[in-house]
Design a protein around this motif. Sequence first.
Motif, PDB file in Angstrom:
ATOM      1  N   VAL A 221       0.820  -0.698   0.003  1.00 58.48           N
ATOM      2  CA  VAL A 221      -0.516   0.008   0.236  1.00 58.48           C
ATOM      3  C   VAL A 221       0.843   1.097   0.072  1.00 58.48           C
ATOM      4  O   VAL A 221       0.235   2.044  -0.711  1.00 58.48           O
ATOM      5  N   THR A 222       1.860   1.329   0.688  1.00 64.34           N
ATOM      6  CA  THR A 222       2.763   2.428   0.921  1.00 64.34           C
ATOM      7  C   THR A 222       3.897   2.793  -0.289  1.00 64.34           C
ATOM      8  O   THR A 222       3.275   4.123  -0.570  1.00 64.34           O
ATOM      9  N   ALA A 223       4.178   1.243  -1.065  1.00 68.44           N
ATOM     10  CA  ALA A 223       4.533   2.334  -2.179  1.00 68.44           C
ATOM     11  C   ALA A 223       3.855   2.181  -3.350  1.00 68.44           C
ATOM     12  O   ALA A 223       3.545   2.941  -4.254  1.00 68.44           O
ATOM     13  N   ALA A 224       2.918   1.817  -3.537  1.00 65.09           N
ATOM     14  CA  ALA A 224       1.528   2.708  -4.281  1.00 65.09           C
ATOM     15  C   ALA A 224       0.485   3.448  -3.711  1.00 65.09           C
ATOM     16  O   ALA A 224       0.442   4.306  -4.652  1.00 65.09           O
ATOM     17  N   LEU A 225       0.717   3.518  -2.810  1.00 66.50           N
ATOM     18  CA  LEU A 225       0.661   5.599  -2.708  1.00 66.50           C
ATOM     19  C   LEU A 225       1.613   6.495  -2.963  1.00 66.50           C
ATOM     20  O   LEU A 225       0.838   7.403  -3.556  1.00 66.50           O
ATOM     21  N   PHE A 226       2.221   6.225  -3.248  1.00 65.84           N
ATOM     22  CA  PHE A 226       3.699   7.186  -2.810  1.00 65.84           C
ATOM     23  C   PHE A 226       3.672   7.038  -4.488  1.00 65.84           C
ATOM     24  O   PHE A 226       4.253   8.146  -4.881  1.00 65.84           O
ATOM     25  N   THR A 227       3.351   5.904  -5.240  1.00 71.34           N
ATOM     26  CA  THR A 227       3.415   6.076  -6.698  1.00 71.34           C
ATOM     27  C   THR A 227       2.829   7.046  -6.919  1.00 71.34           C
ATOM     28  O   THR A 227       2.949   8.081  -7.925  1.00 71.34           O
ATOM     29  N   GLY A 228       0.613   6.573  -6.890  1.00 77.61           N
ATOM     30  CA  GLY A 228       0.568   7.080  -7.067  1.00 77.61           C
ATOM     31  C   GLY A 228       0.355   9.129  -6.905  1.00 77.61           C
ATOM     32  O   GLY A 228      -0.133  10.245  -7.947  1.00 77.61           O
TER      33      GLY A 228
END
Length: 283
Positions: A221-228
Amino acid sequence: MSNILSIQSAVAFGHVGNSAAVFPLQRIGHEVWPVYTVNYSNHTGYGAWEGPIIPAADVAAVLRGIRDRDAFPLIDAALTGYQASPEIGDVIVDAVTEIKAANPDALYACDPVMGSATSGCFVPDAVPPMFREKVVPAADIITPNQFELGYLTERDVTDLDSTLAAVDAAREIGPSTVLVTSVNRPETPEDAIEMIAVDDNGKWIVRTPRIPAKRNGSGDVTAALFTGHYLRGRDAKDALAKTASSVYDLLRVTYEADATELKLVEAQDFYAEPRMQFSVEAL
């Protein structure tokens, strides 16, 4: 709205890989195209699971089908997580190369999953060299935890100076933006944990309370939200603040519910409207 191609695992029960990353990205307004590398009943932390690993050739075929729809120019970012073999790494890097040829502004965000400070390295021996030599050099963003950062750069990472030196070493490999999660320093209180983000514009750190429980999928989730968030404005400081806020509230909601799996749906409003309750400091 951006189009994000997410190449990760999938589980039916629980939330890891794409089963953790896709919904938060959609909730903050992105279109997500998931490509699966495994299709398991549940994450492997349970010790038993059912379902297949998707062969690298089949993953490549799915990506080829997307390309043949003339969709690669529409991709704004590719996101990847756990990579179990050099073969899947090759497929991913080949796809990223084609995507960037079709859309030079597209980003590749790689979460180089290899282990943690508590579990050690849990990937096959061939995977860390694959990340160092092939995958990370192709990435624009990487999101390792502190242990993975040290393992990736083959450095001891124990304090702020050594962590930042390892970030610099990682950036020399290829990615311009690095998010370091699960940062622990000698001066960090036991009830707190930190994240560091570095890009061409600066270095920042954020501290949040430590939730006294670990849940699989929180790193995804962290990687996804940071990327988004980074896709909007290419602002690492802003992406760090929003990600820290949302992930803390996700873990808090999960812990308060005494749930064994992330309360991904219940916490959705904290993705769309981060409370921004933690200050981000320049380093």
